[in-house]
Design a protein around this motif. Sequence first.
Motif, PDB file in Angstrom:
ATOM      1  N   TRP A  15      22.760  72.123 124.887  1.00 13.93           N
ATOM      2  CA  TRP A  15      21.989  73.306 125.211  1.00 13.93           C
ATOM      3  C   TRP A  15      20.839  73.545 124.230  1.00 13.93           C
ATOM      4  O   TRP A  15      19.799  74.078 124.583  1.00 13.93           O
ATOM      5  CB  TRP A  15      22.921  74.521 125.205  1.00 13.93           C
ATOM      6  CG  TRP A  15      22.163  75.795 125.336  1.00 13.93           C
ATOM      7  CD1 TRP A  15      21.733  76.395 126.483  1.00 13.93           C
ATOM      8  CD2 TRP A  15      21.682  76.608 124.269  1.00 13.93           C
ATOM      9  NE1 TRP A  15      21.044  77.525 126.203  1.00 13.93           N
ATOM     10  CE2 TRP A  15      20.991  77.690 124.843  1.00 13.93           C
ATOM     11  CE3 TRP A  15      21.760  76.542 122.884  1.00 13.93           C
ATOM     12  CZ2 TRP A  15      20.402  78.676 124.090  1.00 13.93           C
ATOM     13  CZ3 TRP A  15      21.166  77.526 122.130  1.00 13.93           C
ATOM     14  CH2 TRP A  15      20.500  78.574 122.730  1.00 13.93           C
ATOM     15  N   ALA A  63       8.767  88.289 117.991  1.00 12.75           N
ATOM     16  CA  ALA A  63      10.162  88.123 117.550  1.00 12.75           C
ATOM     17  C   ALA A  63      10.443  86.662 117.181  1.00 12.75           C
ATOM     18  O   ALA A  63      11.145  86.382 116.211  1.00 12.75           O
ATOM     19  CB  ALA A  63      11.120  88.590 118.643  1.00 12.75           C
ATOM     20  N   ASP A  67      11.731  85.187 113.677  1.00 12.43           N
ATOM     21  CA  ASP A  67      12.976  84.412 113.617  1.00 12.43           C
ATOM     22  C   ASP A  67      12.747  82.942 113.248  1.00 12.43           C
ATOM     23  O   ASP A  67      13.696  82.167 113.189  1.00 12.43           O
ATOM     24  CB  ASP A  67      13.706  84.484 114.971  1.00 12.43           C
ATOM     25  CG  ASP A  67      14.231  85.875 115.243  1.00 12.43           C
ATOM     26  OD1 ASP A  67      14.447  86.617 114.257  1.00 12.43           O
ATOM     27  OD2 ASP A  67      14.431  86.235 116.411  1.00 12.43           O
ATOM     28  N   ILE A  69      11.286  80.701 115.035  1.00  8.44           N
ATOM     29  CA  ILE A  69      11.444  79.821 116.198  1.00  8.44           C
ATOM     30  C   ILE A  69      10.089  79.238 116.628  1.00  8.44           C
ATOM     31  O   ILE A  69      10.041  78.198 117.255  1.00  8.44           O
ATOM     32  CB  ILE A  69      12.126  80.589 117.355  1.00  8.44           C
ATOM     33  CG1 ILE A  69      13.542  80.987 116.922  1.00  8.44           C
ATOM     34  CG2 ILE A  69      12.209  79.756 118.629  1.00  8.44           C
ATOM     35  CD1 ILE A  69      14.196  81.988 117.840  1.00  8.44           C
TER      36      ILE A  69
ATOM     37  N   LEU B 292      24.578  81.230 121.817  1.00  4.34           N
ATOM     38  CA  LEU B 292      23.505  81.684 122.707  1.00  4.34           C
ATOM     39  C   LEU B 292      22.812  82.871 122.040  1.00  4.34           C
ATOM     40  O   LEU B 292      23.479  83.812 121.629  1.00  4.34           O
ATOM     41  CB  LEU B 292      24.105  82.123 124.046  1.00  4.34           C
ATOM     42  CG  LEU B 292      23.148  82.421 125.175  1.00  4.34           C
ATOM     43  CD1 LEU B 292      22.433  81.167 125.629  1.00  4.34           C
ATOM     44  CD2 LEU B 292      23.901  83.026 126.349  1.00  4.34           C
ATOM     45  N   ARG B 293      21.519  82.780 121.914  1.00  2.00           N
ATOM     46  CA  ARG B 293      20.765  83.899 121.361  1.00  2.00           C
ATOM     47  C   ARG B 293      20.372  84.860 122.476  1.00  2.00           C
ATOM     48  O   ARG B 293      20.023  84.420 123.573  1.00  2.00           O
ATOM     49  CB  ARG B 293      19.485  83.404 120.687  1.00  2.00           C
ATOM     50  CG  ARG B 293      19.721  82.659 119.393  1.00  2.00           C
ATOM     51  CD  ARG B 293      19.761  83.607 118.229  1.00  2.00           C
ATOM     52  NE  ARG B 293      19.916  82.871 116.978  1.00  2.00           N
ATOM     53  CZ  ARG B 293      20.070  83.456 115.813  1.00  2.00           C
ATOM     54  NH1 ARG B 293      20.105  84.773 115.717  1.00  2.00           N
ATOM     55  NH2 ARG B 293      20.211  82.745 114.720  1.00  2.00           N
ATOM     56  N   LYS B 295      17.884  88.088 123.892  1.00  2.00           N
ATOM     57  CA  LYS B 295      16.436  88.245 123.946  1.00  2.00           C
ATOM     58  C   LYS B 295      15.916  88.656 122.575  1.00  2.00           C
ATOM     59  O   LYS B 295      16.566  89.416 121.861  1.00  2.00           O
ATOM     60  CB  LYS B 295      16.069  89.309 124.990  1.00  2.00           C
ATOM     61  CG  LYS B 295      14.658  89.160 125.479  1.00  2.00           C
ATOM     62  CD  LYS B 295      14.373  90.099 126.628  1.00  2.00           C
ATOM     63  CE  LYS B 295      12.956  89.883 127.118  1.00  2.00           C
ATOM     64  NZ  LYS B 295      12.556  90.853 128.114  1.00  2.00           N
ATOM     65  N   LYS B 296      14.763  88.171 122.207  1.00  2.00           N
ATOM     66  CA  LYS B 296      14.132  88.429 120.920  1.00  2.00           C
ATOM     67  C   LYS B 296      15.038  88.041 119.755  1.00  2.00           C
ATOM     68  O   LYS B 296      15.074  88.701 118.719  1.00  2.00           O
ATOM     69  CB  LYS B 296      13.708  89.895 120.804  1.00  2.00           C
ATOM     70  CG  LYS B 296      12.660  90.314 121.820  1.00  2.00           C
ATOM     71  CD  LYS B 296      12.160  91.699 121.537  1.00  2.00           C
ATOM     72  CE  LYS B 296      11.191  92.145 122.616  1.00  2.00           C
ATOM     73  NZ  LYS B 296      10.712  93.503 122.413  1.00  2.00           N
ATOM     74  N   GLY B 297      15.827  86.982 119.934  1.00  2.00           N
ATOM     75  CA  GLY B 297      16.622  86.438 118.831  1.00  2.00           C
ATOM     76  C   GLY B 297      17.885  87.211 118.499  1.00  2.00           C
ATOM     77  O   GLY B 297      18.589  86.892 117.540  1.00  2.00           O
TER      78      GLY B 297
END
Lengths: 267, 336
Positions: A15, A63, A67, A69, B292-293, B295-297
Amino acid sequence: MKGILGLTIILTLAWLPTTGADLTLTGSTTVFPIIQAAAEEFMAKHPEVDITVRGGGSGVGIAALIDGICDIAMASRPMKTKEIKRARADGINPCETVIARDGLVIVVHPANPITSISTETLREIYTGKINSWKDVGGEGGTIVVISRDVASGTFEVFKKMVLKGKRVRADALMLASNKAVAQTVAQTPGAIGYIGLGYLSPHLKALKVDGVMPDAETISSGKYRLARPLFLYTNGKPRGLAKRFIDFILSPSGQKIVKETGYLPVR
Amino acid sequence: MARIVVIAVVSTRLLLAGLAPGESNIGAYTWFRYTAEMETDELRESRFGLERGYLRWNHRFTDRIDSRVNVDIYSTDKYPAGAGLKLKYGYLNFKGLIRDAKLTIGLQKSYFGLIYDWKYPTIQKCLEDKEKVIASADYGISLNGNIPKGYGEYAIQVVNGEGYKKYKSLVNLAPALLVNLRVIPIPGITIGGSALFERSGPEYDRRLLHAGIARVVIGPLTIWAEYLGAELGPEGNTTRGSGFMVMPALRLRELTGIDIDLIARLDRWDEDVEEIGDASIRATGGFNWHLLRGKKGKIGVVLQVNWVRTIYEDPDQGPEDAVMAQLRWEFVTKPL
C-alpha cells in the motif's frame, strides 16, 4: 499467527506510496495545470529529473509540506496563522513564492442568457436567499449551486471575497476540484459555479462581475476584484532541485507556460 | 445518570443542529487494546478491551460561532460496570473578538502542560494526566489564541479546577485560574509554561501547579521534555510533588519508506518530595505503525505497541511490566 503478521506486512508494504520522484508537489487544483505543464517541459529539458504533481486542494498541500510528504505545496490562498504555527513547531519554515495571478471566474451553462451578476447577488445565491434564475433576470428554473469543498483554497478565497464569511447554502454541491466544477456546470443548464481562470473553456460561459469581465487586462489592473495570487510553499528558501524548478517557473519560459495555461504571469 | 446526561445533551444537540443554520461533521475514535501486566515477572492480567472510544460532533453555526460535543465511550473488563460513557467536551467557541483567538465556554480542554494537545504518541496518558495532577477537561471559560506569524499560542482559563469527573461536593467554591504560553522562537523549537492556581479545594487548601515544556524537532527526530510541579496546602504546610518526562520519537518514514515511529519515554513522578518511598520511574519503549493516514496526515489506522516498566522507590514493591498492543482508528466525515 506468523502468517497473519506476514500477510499484514506484505499488504501494508504494497500500500505504501512509492513514487520515487525527485520532486513532489501537492495541493491546489487551481495551481495544478501550471505546475503540470511546467513539470512536463522541465522534465523534457532534464530527462534525469522525475517530478510528481498531485492535487487535493491547498489545505492538503500545506498539510503535506508540514508532514514532510511533499517538497513543495501548491496553494491558491496564503497559509493561515495556525498552519504556520504547526509548521514551525514541526521544524518547517514555510517560504512563500508567488508564481502567478488568477481571477475567480463565475461560470454558468452556455445556454444561460445571463451575462452579468453583482457580488451581492452572488452572495444571495450562494447563501440560499435567491433560488430561481428568474430572480436575477433569467428565464426561470432552479439555480443549481456548485461550490468547491472546504479543503480548497479557491473556496476560502471565494468565501472571503464574495460571501464575506457567510456559510454556503446546505444544498450546494461541494466538489473536490476546479475540473469537477467546470464539467458539472458545462453539463447542467441551471448551474452556477466558480473556477480559476485556467479552467475556462468554450463549454462554459463566464459572467461579468459588477460589470467587469475577467481577463488578463482587468485582473492585472485590479478592475476585476475577484483576483488573487497563486503560491508555492517550500521549507525554507528553495534549494537544489526545488530552486531550479521554481526558478524555471519564474523564468520567461515558465511565465509563458503560466500565460498559456490561462493565468497571469507575475514577471 | 451518565447515560441520561449524554442522551439529554445529544438530543439537545440534534435539535439545535436541526434548527440552526450551518454545518456539522461527525468523528469517531476507537482504541482496541490488548494488555498483559506482570508484577515481578508473574502474569497478573491478560485482557482485550475497547479501552476508549469517542464520538465527536462539531457544528459550525457561523464562521464566528462553532461548537463541539465529545462523548467518551469505553468497554473493558478493567472497570466493574464493564462499559460506560461520559461527556468529555461540550463547548461553544466564539471567534473574531480578538484576531486569531477564540473564547471557549463549556466543558473544555485544560490548557496546561502537554495535556491539551497530547495525541497519545505512547499508549499512556501524558505525565500530568497519568499521575492525576490535573484532569484533561474541565468546566469553565477560556480565551485561547495564536501569536501572530506562527510564533506560538496562549490561553487564559477560569475553570472549576477539579476536572470533568468531579461534581457536587467534590467541586469547591473557588474557581481555578490557569495560564498557558507556548513560544516557537525558531522553527523546530517550542518552549512553554503553564500554571494553575486555586485558593482552596474539597481535597486540599491552596493548589499551585506548574509545568514547563520543550519540544525539539531535528529532521525525523522529535524530543519532548516536560517538568511538572505541584504544591498542595497552605504556606508552611505544603506538600510538594515534582516530576519530569522525556520522550524522543524517531520517524522512520523518510529513512525506510515504512510509516513507523519509534518511541521511547521516561517518566519520573514523586508525589511528595519530602517523603521517601513514594516515587516511581516509568520507562516506555515502542512503536507506532501508521497503516493508513487520515486526511491531512492525521491518524487513520495505527498500530501502537508499547512495553512499560515501572520501578518504585519503595524497596518492598517490585517492578511492574506491561505490554500493550493497540489498534486505533479514527475518522471524520465531510461537512454534513
